[in-house]
Scaffold this motif. Sequence first.
Motif, PDB file in Angstrom:
ATOM      1  N   SER A  94      66.271  31.878 -85.119  1.00 31.08           N
ATOM      2  CA  SER A  94      65.387  32.625 -84.219  1.00 31.08           C
ATOM      3  C   SER A  94      65.305  31.857 -82.904  1.00 31.08           C
ATOM      4  O   SER A  94      66.108  30.963 -82.651  1.00 31.08           O
TER       5      SER A  94
ATOM      6  N   ARG B 259      51.335  30.103 -83.883  1.00 31.91           N
ATOM      7  CA  ARG B 259      52.410  30.216 -84.870  1.00 31.91           C
ATOM      8  C   ARG B 259      52.419  31.591 -85.523  1.00 31.91           C
ATOM      9  O   ARG B 259      53.482  32.145 -85.804  1.00 31.91           O
TER      10      ARG B 259
ATOM     11  N   LEU C 171      56.850  38.325 -88.971  1.00 30.67           N
ATOM     12  CA  LEU C 171      55.804  37.501 -89.570  1.00 30.67           C
ATOM     13  C   LEU C 171      54.650  38.326 -90.144  1.00 30.67           C
ATOM     14  O   LEU C 171      54.034  37.935 -91.141  1.00 30.67           O
TER      15      LEU C 171
ATOM     16  N   VAL D 239      59.417  29.852 -86.425  1.00 30.21           N
ATOM     17  CA  VAL D 239      59.884  31.137 -86.957  1.00 30.21           C
ATOM     18  C   VAL D 239      61.154  30.931 -87.785  1.00 30.21           C
ATOM     19  O   VAL D 239      61.327  31.543 -88.848  1.00 30.21           O
TER      20      VAL D 239
ATOM     21  N   GLN E 267      47.196  37.520 -86.343  1.00 29.69           N
ATOM     22  CA  GLN E 267      47.728  37.972 -85.051  1.00 29.69           C
ATOM     23  C   GLN E 267      46.697  38.792 -84.289  1.00 29.69           C
ATOM     24  O   GLN E 267      46.639  38.734 -83.053  1.00 29.69           O
TER      25      GLN E 267
ATOM     26  N   GLY F 199      54.301  33.896 -83.500  1.00 26.09           N
ATOM     27  CA  GLY F 199      55.696  33.534 -83.249  1.00 26.09           C
ATOM     28  C   GLY F 199      55.906  32.712 -82.003  1.00 26.09           C
ATOM     29  O   GLY F 199      57.012  32.682 -81.449  1.00 26.09           O
TER      30      GLY F 199
ATOM     31  N   GLU G  66      59.782  38.605 -83.540  1.00 31.30           N
ATOM     32  CA  GLU G  66      59.111  37.533 -84.278  1.00 31.30           C
ATOM     33  C   GLU G  66      57.799  38.017 -84.917  1.00 31.30           C
ATOM     34  O   GLU G  66      57.542  37.776 -86.103  1.00 31.30           O
ATOM     35  N   LYS G  67      56.954  38.699 -84.133  1.00 30.30           N
ATOM     36  CA  LYS G  67      55.655  39.137 -84.650  1.00 30.30           C
ATOM     37  C   LYS G  67      55.806  40.141 -85.784  1.00 30.30           C
ATOM     38  O   LYS G  67      55.091  40.057 -86.797  1.00 30.30           O
TER      39      LYS G  67
END
Length: 404
Positions: A142, A224, A172, A147, A203, A227, A168-169
Amino acid sequence: MNKSIIHLDLDTFFVSAERRLDSRLQDKPLIVGGIGDRGVVSACSYETRKFGVHSGMSMKVARQLCPHATVIKGDSSVYTKFSHEVTEIIKSRVPAFEKASIDEFYADLTGMDKFFGIKQFAHELRQTIIKETRLPISFGLSQNKIVSKIATGEAKPNNELYINNGEEKSFLAPLSANKIPMIGNKTFQKLLSLGIRKIETLQQMPVEMLETVLGKNGRIIWKRANGIDDTPIIPFHERKSISAERTFNRDTTNMQQLQATLVGMAENLAYQLRRGDKLTSVVSVKIRYSDFHTCSKQAKIPYTSADHVLISRVEELFKQLYTRRLLIRLIGIKYSGLVGGHYQINLFDDSEKMLGLYNSLDRIRNRFGEHSVVRASTYGGTSVGRGTNPFNGEPPVVLAHRHQ
C-alpha cells in the motif's frame, strides 16, 4: 508522488522452519517452544489455533488443548540462519529495506514503476523467497507501513494483498479494531466497553473524543484507523550495535573486579536490548592492556536479548581473549547485528517462570532506573554506575543468582 510500501512477513516462521527441516510435519498440528510443562509456546501452526493454542501460552495448557499436536523444542540458531537467507535475497533486490524483526521486513518500492510494475516486482520477490528458502511468506502493499502491515495479516497464510491508493479507508473499515497495531487487549476491551468493535466506527469518531478516551495515543490510533501513516523506512544496517566500555582508575589483574565489571555491563546492555525491543546476533569483547595493546574477539550467536545467554558468552570470550596475563587498562562489550524482536525467541530453553522473572525485573528497572536491580555477582564491582540507585541514594536491590 504516491508511495508504495511493501510489508513482508514469514508465515508462522518457527513452524515453517521446522517443516523445512522435516517435511513429514507438513499440514500437521505443530507447537514450537519449551518442551516442559513449565515451558512457553513460542509458535504454533494454524492447525493448532482452532483448538485455542496461541504463542505465549503455557505449554502445559497448549498440550491439554491440542493433545495430538507434535511439540518441538525450538532451535534459534536454525531460525537465525534461515532469517539471514531471506535478508540476503531482499538485500540483493531492493535498494533500501527495514528488517523489523527476525521474520518481518519493510521496503520502499516507490518509483519502481519506471522500470517495471511494482505489483509484478513484489510478486516475483515473494516467489523468489519461497523458491530459494522453501519458506512461506505473505505481503501487503500500500502507500504506507501501517496499512501494508494490516494487509499482510489479512493476506495470510502464504498470500499477497494490494491496497490501491485511495482505498485505504474502505479496506480498513470492516476490520476489527484490534487489527490496528498498538491496540492491545487492554485497549480493545476499553473500546468494546464503549461499543466500538470495527475500525469503521473509529474512522467516524472525532479525533478529540478518542484523545479523551485513550489519551495521547488516541490521535495516533485515529490516524491509523483512517489509513494515515508517515512512518519512514529505517534502512537495515548489519553493523548497528550498542556497546559499553570501562577504563579502570588503576590497571588491574583482579579477576573478581574484572568479572563483576563484565557481568554488570553485559547485564545492562541486555536490558537496553529488551527495552528497545531488539535482539543481538553478534557478541564482542575487547581488552586493552597497560601497554595500550588492544585485542578483541567476537562470536555469532542465535538472536537473543537474554541476560543469562549473553553473560555466558561474554565470559567465554573473555577467557579466550585474556592470554597475556598482563595488567588490564580497559575492557569493553559490544552487541551488534541487531534486529527488532521480543524475548520470544529465547523461550525454547526458558520456563514460564524465567520469562516472568525477566518481565518483573525489567518493570522495576523501567520505573526506578536501570541500576535499581543488580546481580549479586556484580554488587561491589567497579562497573560504571553500580553502587547506588535512584532510591534516594539507597543501595540497589541485589539478586542472589547462581550463574551457570
